[in-house]
Design a protein around this motif. Structure first.
Motif, PDB file in Angstrom:
ATOM      1  N   LEU A  81       0.769  -1.404   0.142  1.00 51.53           N
ATOM      2  CA  LEU A  81       0.008   0.252   0.084  1.00 51.53           C
ATOM      3  C   LEU A  81       0.695   1.594   0.054  1.00 51.53           C
ATOM      4  O   LEU A  81       0.205   2.314  -0.593  1.00 51.53           O
ATOM      5  N   THR A 130      -3.852   2.349 -11.270  1.00 49.82           N
ATOM      6  CA  THR A 130      -4.149   2.014 -10.131  1.00 49.82           C
ATOM      7  C   THR A 130      -5.317   1.321  -9.672  1.00 49.82           C
ATOM      8  O   THR A 130      -4.981   0.433  -8.628  1.00 49.82           O
ATOM      9  N   PHE A 188      -5.126  -2.536  -8.153  1.00 43.95           N
ATOM     10  CA  PHE A 188      -6.227  -3.410  -6.706  1.00 43.95           C
ATOM     11  C   PHE A 188      -6.289  -4.562  -6.795  1.00 43.95           C
ATOM     12  O   PHE A 188      -6.965  -4.695  -6.255  1.00 43.95           O
ATOM     13  N   VAL A 245     -11.448  -4.787   0.543  1.00 40.18           N
ATOM     14  CA  VAL A 245     -10.437  -4.509  -0.054  1.00 40.18           C
ATOM     15  C   VAL A 245     -10.731  -3.208  -1.254  1.00 40.18           C
ATOM     16  O   VAL A 245     -10.470  -2.707  -1.348  1.00 40.18           O
ATOM     17  N   SER A 293      -9.744   0.805  -2.270  1.00 36.26           N
ATOM     18  CA  SER A 293      -9.208   1.306  -3.074  1.00 36.26           C
ATOM     19  C   SER A 293      -9.880   2.537  -3.024  1.00 36.26           C
ATOM     20  O   SER A 293      -9.243   3.843  -3.925  1.00 36.26           O
ATOM     21  N   SER A 352      -6.831   6.261  -3.593  1.00 36.12           N
ATOM     22  CA  SER A 352      -6.860   5.872  -5.344  1.00 36.12           C
ATOM     23  C   SER A 352      -6.539   8.118  -6.179  1.00 36.12           C
ATOM     24  O   SER A 352      -6.359   7.646  -7.267  1.00 36.12           O
TER      25      SER A 352
END
Length: 585
Positions: free
Chosen positions: A176, A257, A261, A294, A298, A302
């Motif tokens: 991360l 991005t 993820f 998850v 994101s 992001s």
């Protein structure tokens, strides 16, 4: 410029940083609500994943899934609720801050509005109002708030994962950090410079548009209107080109991005499958919970890259605000109106782009004197008036009133000096409002008295609506002489001891010109009058005449003395009267 650099800049900031402390309760509340929004998003997905898996394992009793059902409803309601409250609190905080910022900016500039153009360009002020303050709104909403919330969430995620698997928590923490540090750094390096260029181009467009709109007549008279349009279109094209590059980079970064993820989802799936397993549910119920959690993660991480690349524009906005002249809210630093209004000009010099206009000019104008300033075009007449008014600052020498510099009086200068321009402007409102511009507190009787002194009372009285008659934009329904008389009525209501006349009779016919000059001199009797004129009509009404040539004083004296003792003055008088044809310039 890095984020550390903007932190250093904020430490010295006198415009933005004070609002952190002033509204700190609302700031902390907005951050807390932002974290709760993220927490509810993750908890909703985590709990939903567990509920789906648990329900699919055919629980023997509905009570086994009752708590997950209630939590799903709770987090489902809490997420939009906290989101709404966070937006409400943060935007209210930011709008309150920028409202105070705009008010402070206005007060800072308004106090010294007369001398504003000495230090800053109008286009720059327009750029600050239209761009910089909006950028500062984004500084909080798109950079500071999301970054702080993201880091809080990051540490919470790693700590919670550490209770389940320390090794996986360390792996996720490093993974991360790529989104938290590496991607924003690359965005700042690549797109940060482009963002700065875009902001500079927009600011330049504001300056050019403002300057050219104010000087549009120059473009028209020089027949270069197409040149201006072409130049403007070229600037717009360059701006659009950079904007396209920024958008292309942003789109590619957004794709990478999302892919990042997506890979994280696979990691979590593999890890959870190997960590949680069993028959008919059991520990396996937690696999979907961790995988689904998850996706909301994101969402908050992001946006940091976009916020990071805009840091340079924020820092430039903060710097531009702090570069503005710092003034206090009180006017005690400015001198009050003095008892006497003797003007003294000491060795005054001024140049435009290395072209000397005034050169070591010295002059004394006692209170109550009527002075006429003559000279060929470019001799410095209008520049001298501008310096006396304080709209320009002397490059050398000084302009003094009662021994004090013009700039020392601040906004009180408008109580001492008034101006009648070549083309006095009338606004599209009533005659009463136009005349009252000189003194908003003037009564109707005082307005009538002023109109009577300038010879307009009979004309205005004959109009169907009298003082309430609407004036067309720029006063086009009135003749040139009537517009000048209306401007003179304003000056009478303003009642300033010093009046500057910048060729007020230019373009008028000889009869109207002499009639207006006679009215001006009589109604302003006892005041200091400094009159710039291009010929000698009416100069017999003044006490003193000076002649400027190439920025220097080449002739001075009373009209009567000069007529008797100065051959050049007599020659100029004959030319002005049409008795001679020799050029005077």
């Amino acid at each position: 410029m890095t984020k550390l650099a903007i932190i250093q800049l904020l430490k010295k900031d006198k415009w933005v940083l004070p609002y952190f402390k002033r509204y700190k309760v609302a700031l902390v509340t907005a951050l807390a609500l932002g974290f709760l929004t993220f927490f509810c998003s993750v908890a909703l997905m985590f709990n939903s994943g567990f509920l789906i898996s648990k329900s699919a394992s055919l629980p023997s009793n509905i009570l086994l899934v009752y708590i997950p059902i209630v939590l799903t409803r709770t987090f489902g309601i809490g997420r939009p609720l906290f989101r709404y409250l966070e937006r409400l609190t943060s935007h209210h905080w930011v709008l309150k801050m920028t409202s105070s910022l705009r008010k402070r900016l206005y007060l800072a500039l308004e106090q010294d509005a007369v001398f504003l153009k000495n230090r800053v360009r109008l286009g720059d002020i327009m750029g600050i109002l239209s761009q910089d303050i909006n950028y500062l709104q984004n500084l909080y909403l798109r950079t500071i708030f999301p970054t702080i919330i993201a880091w809080i969430c990051y540490f919470c995620i790693i700590v919670l994962l550490g209770f389940v698997s320390l090794s996986f928590a360390l792996l996720v923490s490093g993974y991360l950090l790529i989104v938290l540090l590496v991607v924003p750094f690359l965005s700042l390096s690549i797109n940060g410079e482009r963002e700065t260029q875009m902001k500079e181009m927009k600011a330049e467009l504001y300056r050019d548009v403002t300057d050219n709109v104010l000087g549009v007549s120059d473009w028209i008279f020089s027949q270069r209107g197409k040149d201006y349009v072409t130049k403007h279109e070229e600037s717009e094209a360059k701006l659009q080109e950079i904007q396209s590059k920024v958008k292309r980079f942003n789109n590619r970064r957004a794709f990478l991005t999302d892919a990042f993820f997506g890979i994280l989802v696979l990691f979590v799936l593999i890890w959870s499958s190997s960590t949680f397993h069993g028959n008919h549910g059991g520990s396996a119920n937690w696999i979907a919970a961790f995988v689904l959690a998850v996706f909301p993660i994101s969402e908050i991480f992001s946006g940091l890259a976009t916020a990071s690349q805009e840091v340079t524009t924020y820092s430039d906005s903060i710097r531009r605000l702090n570069d503005l002249p710092q003034t206090t809210d009180a006017t005690s630093n400015h001198l009050e109106v003095p008892e006497r209004f003797d003007l003294m000009i000491n060795e005054l010099s001024f140049s435009y782009e290395h072209k000397s206009v005034l050169n070591q000019l010295s002059l004394v104008i006692p209170q109550g004197q009527k002075l006429a300033i003559l000279g060929p075009s470019g001799s410095g007449k209008s520049t001298l008036l501008t310096l006396i008014r304080g709209d320009l600052a002397p490059q050398e020498g000084s302009v003094l009133i009662d021994g004090h510099k013009i700039s020392d009086f601040g906004e009180t200068i408008s109580d001492m000096i008034s101006v009648i321009q070549q083309s006095p402007y009338l606004f599209n409102t009533s005659i009463l409002n136009n005349v009252r511009l000189g003194n908003e507190k003037a009564s109707v009787e005082e307005v009538w008295s002023a109109l009577e002194k300038v010879g307009l009372k009979e004309m205005v009285s004959s109009l169907p609506k009298g003082l309430e008659t609407l004036v067309d934009e720029a006063g086009l329904r009135f003749s040139g002489g009537e517009r000048h008389r209306m401007a003179l009525a304003r000056i009478l209501l303003q009642d300033c001891p010093i009046v500057l006349l910048d060729e007020p009779t230019l373009g008028l016919d000889p009869i109207t010109e002499m009639d207006l000059l006679d009215t001006v001199m009589k109604t302003l009797d006892g005041k200091t009058i400094i009159w710039v004129t291009h010929h000698l009509k009416g100069v017999s009404m003044v006490d003193q005449v000076i002649f400027l040539e190439k920025g220097k004083l080449t002739m001075s004296g009373s009209p009567q003395d000069l007529l008797q003792t100065n051959e050049r003055y007599r020659q100029l008088k004959r030319i002005d009267d049409g008795e001679d044809t020799v050029s005077i310039s």
